[in-house]
Design a protein around this motif. Structure first.
Motif, PDB file in Angstrom:
ATOM      1  N   ILE A  61       0.835  -1.202   0.000  1.00 42.43           N
ATOM      2  CA  ILE A  61       0.000   0.000   0.000  1.00 42.43           C
ATOM      3  C   ILE A  61       0.869   1.251   0.000  1.00 42.43           C
ATOM      4  CG2 ILE A  61      -1.682   1.330   1.309  1.00 42.43           C
ATOM      5  CD1 ILE A  61      -2.895  -1.273   2.263  1.00 42.43           C
ATOM      6  N   THR A  62       1.950   1.207   0.801  1.00 42.55           N
ATOM      7  CA  THR A  62       2.865   2.355   0.851  1.00 42.55           C
ATOM      8  C   THR A  62       3.517   2.583  -0.500  1.00 42.55           C
ATOM      9  OG1 THR A  62       3.317   1.923   3.188  1.00 42.55           O
ATOM     10  CG2 THR A  62       4.874   3.325   2.003  1.00 42.55           C
ATOM     11  N   ALA A  63       3.920   1.503  -1.161  1.00 45.29           N
ATOM     12  CA  ALA A  63       4.554   1.623  -2.479  1.00 45.29           C
ATOM     13  C   ALA A  63       3.600   2.234  -3.488  1.00 45.29           C
ATOM     14  CB  ALA A  63       5.037   0.252  -2.952  1.00 45.29           C
ATOM     15  N   VAL A  64       2.345   1.778  -3.474  1.00 48.94           N
ATOM     16  CA  VAL A  64       1.349   2.328  -4.402  1.00 48.94           C
ATOM     17  C   VAL A  64       1.102   3.807  -4.116  1.00 48.94           C
ATOM     18  CG1 VAL A  64      -1.068   2.212  -5.115  1.00 48.94           C
ATOM     19  CG2 VAL A  64       0.236   0.102  -4.785  1.00 48.94           C
ATOM     20  N   GLY A  65       1.016   4.152  -2.829  1.00 51.96           N
ATOM     21  CA  GLY A  65       0.816   5.550  -2.467  1.00 51.96           C
ATOM     22  C   GLY A  65       1.964   6.431  -2.917  1.00 51.96           C
TER      23      GLY A  65
END
Length: 302
Positions: free
Chosen positions: A2-6
């Motif tokens: 999720i952090t990578a996508v954000g």
């Protein structure tokens, strides 16, 4: 994940969406120095967000949850890392290599562009020693050339160059106005910013931020120099001088008074607009400085 996508979404926002908005912002030409800072902030933000997004895509799940501690653990820096978090040589080296490559790409181009600019500048200075005639009364070097042009070679031992055509075409006040314009480039070290945006545009070819950032920064730097000249000379004198030297071509390593976007600058000089309110100016500066910090807070949080 999720952090990578954000972080990836933030990088896309900064690299694709924000440039068009900033290029159309009405305040940019009224506060060119703040606008230059905003473009620099977007470029730094894109590199930081992209590097951290890549890091979070390739890092192990445990390191992702550890945030900044995980990154330091991979680097072997965290002093209190558990024994199980010790670097595993080749695997962890690959993890660190990916985000570092994102950072080293523009850095490598920066070194190359700096070297190329110094070589070009050196060739121009060598030529000036052969064909130039010092003019101490103007603090410039005169070159026997019919086309009107005024430009500067910034850096150590900086020079302002005026062609014979410019001397014949400009009045005394007009000449002094463009000379002040060139001094603003030298004292503001605008050549350093031009090298920076040139390196970024080469490192990330095709990215809207790279293309528009280079175009707008070069134009804004000319506006900053115009504003400096207007502190001492009339708008009519500077505008007329700009028209006279607009057709003159400056060497690759130089900053010319004709410069980029001469028509846009001419309109700006002749129809001045009020500067943004001080609070708005401070807000722009704060946002430009904070933008690169946001992905760090997201990536390095618990």
């Amino acid at each position: 994940m999720i952090t990578a996508v954000g972080l990836a979404g933030y990088a896309v926002l900064v690299g694709v969406v924000a440039p068009s908005l900033l290029a159309r912002a009405r305040w940019a030409y009224r506060a060119p120095a703040a606008a230059v800072l905003a473009w620099q902030g977007l470029m730094v933000t894109f590199v930081v967000a992209t590097a951290l997004a890549v890091y979070h895509l390739v890092i192990t799940e445990q390191h992702v949850h550890d945030g900044l501690v995980g990154l330091l653990t991979v680097c072997g820096v965290a002093a209190d890392a558990p024994p199980g978090h010790a670097p595993s040589a080749f695997g962890d080296a690959l993890v660190i290599a990916a985000p570092i490559a994102v950072v080293l790409l523009p850095v490598g181009w920066l070194l190359r562009c700096t070297w190329r600019a110094r070589r070009a500048r050196g060739r121009q200075l060598d030529m000036l020693t052969l064909v130039g005639e010092p003019a101490p009364e103007y603090g410039a070097t005169i070159v026997e050339y019919d086309a009107p042009a005024v430009y500067c070679l910034s850096g150590p031992g900086s020079h302002i160059v005026v062609t014979r055509g410019a001397l014949d075409a400009l009045t005394e006040e007009q000449l002094l106005a463009v000379l002040e314009h060139e001094r603003a480039h030298i004292t503001g070290r605008h050549h350093v910013l031009k090298i920076f945006v040139d390196a970024f545009s080469r490192a990330f070819r095709g990215l809207p931020l790279a293309r528009q950032g280079k175009e707008q920064t070069n134009l804004l730097l000319e506006m900053i120099a115009d504003d400096r000249a207007l502190r001492m000379y009339s708008r009519e004198a500077l505008a007329t001088a700009m028209c006279e030297v607009a057709s003159g071509r400056a060497p690759q390593a130089a900053l010319g008074a004709g410069g980029s976007g001469a028509l846009i600058r001419l309109r700006r000089v002749l129809t001045p607009q009020p500067r943004p309110h001080r609070a708005a100016w401070l807000g722009i500066v704060a946002a430009s400085v904070a933008a690169p910090l946001l992905p760090l807070l997201v990536a390095c949080g618990p």
